[in-house]
Design an enzyme around this catalytic site. Sequence first.
Site, mmCIF file in Angstrom:
data_model
loop_
_atom_site.group_PDB
_atom_site.id
_atom_site.type_symbol
_atom_site.label_atom_id
_atom_site.label_comp_id
_atom_site.label_asym_id
_atom_site.label_seq_id
_atom_site.Cartn_x
_atom_site.Cartn_y
_atom_site.Cartn_z
ATOM 1 N N GLU A 66 -5.250 1.736 2.145
ATOM 2 C CA GLU A 66 -5.182 0.583 3.050
ATOM 3 C C GLU A 66 -5.424 0.994 4.490
ATOM 4 O O GLU A 66 -6.077 0.275 5.261
ATOM 5 C CB GLU A 66 -3.809 -0.098 2.915
ATOM 6 C CG GLU A 66 -3.680 -1.439 3.642
ATOM 7 C CD GLU A 66 -3.132 -1.328 5.058
ATOM 8 O OE1 GLU A 66 -3.024 -2.367 5.737
ATOM 9 O OE2 GLU A 66 -2.816 -0.197 5.499
ATOM 10 N N GLU A 67 -4.903 2.155 4.866
ATOM 11 C CA GLU A 67 -4.961 2.587 6.266
ATOM 12 C C GLU A 67 -6.358 2.958 6.726
ATOM 13 O O GLU A 67 -6.593 3.154 7.917
ATOM 14 C CB GLU A 67 -4.006 3.769 6.489
ATOM 15 C CG GLU A 67 -2.532 3.457 6.300
ATOM 16 C CD GLU A 67 -1.961 2.596 7.421
ATOM 17 O OE1 GLU A 67 -2.712 2.204 8.336
ATOM 18 O OE2 GLU A 67 -0.749 2.326 7.387
ATOM 19 N N ASP A 107 4.050 -5.648 3.615
ATOM 20 C CA ASP A 107 3.710 -4.637 4.611
ATOM 21 C C ASP A 107 4.744 -4.692 5.722
ATOM 22 O O ASP A 107 5.668 -5.511 5.684
ATOM 23 C CB ASP A 107 2.300 -4.872 5.160
ATOM 24 C CG ASP A 107 1.588 -3.582 5.541
ATOM 25 O OD1 ASP A 107 2.254 -2.685 6.102
ATOM 26 O OD2 ASP A 107 0.375 -3.469 5.292
ATOM 27 N N HIS A 123 0.828 -1.212 0.000
ATOM 28 C CA HIS A 123 0.000 0.000 0.000
ATOM 29 C C HIS A 123 0.859 1.257 0.000
ATOM 30 O O HIS A 123 1.850 1.364 0.716
ATOM 31 C CB HIS A 123 -1.024 -0.020 1.137
ATOM 32 C CG HIS A 123 -0.500 0.123 2.526
ATOM 33 N ND1 HIS A 123 -0.304 1.341 3.138
ATOM 34 C CD2 HIS A 123 -0.159 -0.797 3.460
ATOM 35 C CE1 HIS A 123 0.123 1.173 4.371
ATOM 36 N NE2 HIS A 123 0.230 -0.129 4.593
ATOM 37 N N ASP A 136 5.637 2.106 7.168
ATOM 38 C CA ASP A 136 4.347 1.449 6.931
ATOM 39 C C ASP A 136 3.587 2.305 5.908
ATOM 40 O O ASP A 136 2.924 3.254 6.297
ATOM 41 C CB ASP A 136 3.583 1.343 8.248
ATOM 42 C CG ASP A 136 2.218 0.715 8.104
ATOM 43 O OD1 ASP A 136 1.947 0.088 7.061
ATOM 44 O OD2 ASP A 136 1.409 0.870 9.027
ATOM 45 N N HIS A 145 3.518 3.306 13.165
ATOM 46 C CA HIS A 145 2.517 4.372 13.314
ATOM 47 C C HIS A 145 3.007 5.471 14.255
ATOM 48 O O HIS A 145 2.230 6.068 14.993
ATOM 49 C CB HIS A 145 1.162 3.827 13.779
ATOM 50 C CG HIS A 145 0.371 3.209 12.675
ATOM 51 N ND1 HIS A 145 -0.999 3.279 12.599
ATOM 52 C CD2 HIS A 145 0.756 2.516 11.571
ATOM 53 C CE1 HIS A 145 -1.418 2.646 11.520
ATOM 54 N NE2 HIS A 145 -0.364 2.169 10.880
#
Length: 350
Positions: free
Chosen positions: A208-209, A231, A68, A178, A317
């Site tokens: 994707e998130e 990922d 992604h 990410d 994140h």
Amino acid sequence: MNEQLLRALCDAPGVSGWEDEVREVAQAELAPHADEIRVDRLGNLIAVRRAARRAGNGPPLKVMVAAHMDEIGFMVKAIDERGFIRVQPVGGFDPRTLVSQRLVIHGRKRVGAVFAPVPNWIESDQERRRVTPLEELVVDTGLPGDEVRDRVEIGDYVTLAAEFATLNERVVMARNFDDRLGVYVLVEMLRNLGDLAVDLYAVGTTQEEVGVRGAAVAAYEIDPDVGVALDGSVSSDVPYARDDLQYTRLGAGVGIYRFDRLTISDRPLYGLLVDTARRHEIPYQVTMWGGTDASAMQRTRSGALACTVGVPVRYMHSTVQLAHWDDIEGNVALMRRFLARAHELAPHCR
């Protein structure tokens, strides 16, 4: 090791729904190594490498490898008379990591900003111990209100300002490993890739998130037999993790997912990935945390064998995500070796 490419991918902004700039970088790199390349309506980048040899009877398997392109970020939702801004998160954030962070607002002009800390001289002792909820955080550009409103409007997207950096000879840092690491692996695995006995669809997915949206659309069109998501693997060798939460470690090998909150990896595919890593002495680790594009590929149309492979990332994140070049290069090597054997999955797909 292609630090220039990884830096370009990480420094390009790409909040969910605004992946244009990172897609341009990836498309320019993928195009010379693909038989065809296109962008679908949801913004997914799809590069196709057709089978160059036959293996058995029947048409070649369709293998979709997805990474992604989007990163977590924010959207402007309110601007007050003084020019202070409130934002809506786009993706999952831990508010403890945000206070005092630098930002970029992508408005009519790019505007630098910060998440304003609450000065300690206006807080009580009890308030100082409280984590400020994300909905209470205020963005400050330092500009007067009329100038802010001239440059920024509701709906503009906001990214964290942290850029790619090298911590030492083997460890690198960025705000969005990410999943810019996955996009990097997607590009690098196509370089010097030998003739395949499968049709390969290398896909940079969108959104994707915010719910694995782009991969679902791409998988519906492609209808793959096999799907591998590239990922991040959560690197749990952090100072705060209990022993029973230690899944993967930085620098100890690529993570191969056995299970996550959205997908139970298909046993034949997982087994082939592990066997390939062992056969070619590529260090690997088993991981069991997350939720990736593999879920969309596994459950679209009649389904696909699905699994996730990912570079371990510390502090996922957050603005200080760490990764190790040995793991990154191992992921590229594993995918190249796996794709050379992916046709062996045919008995499980017919």
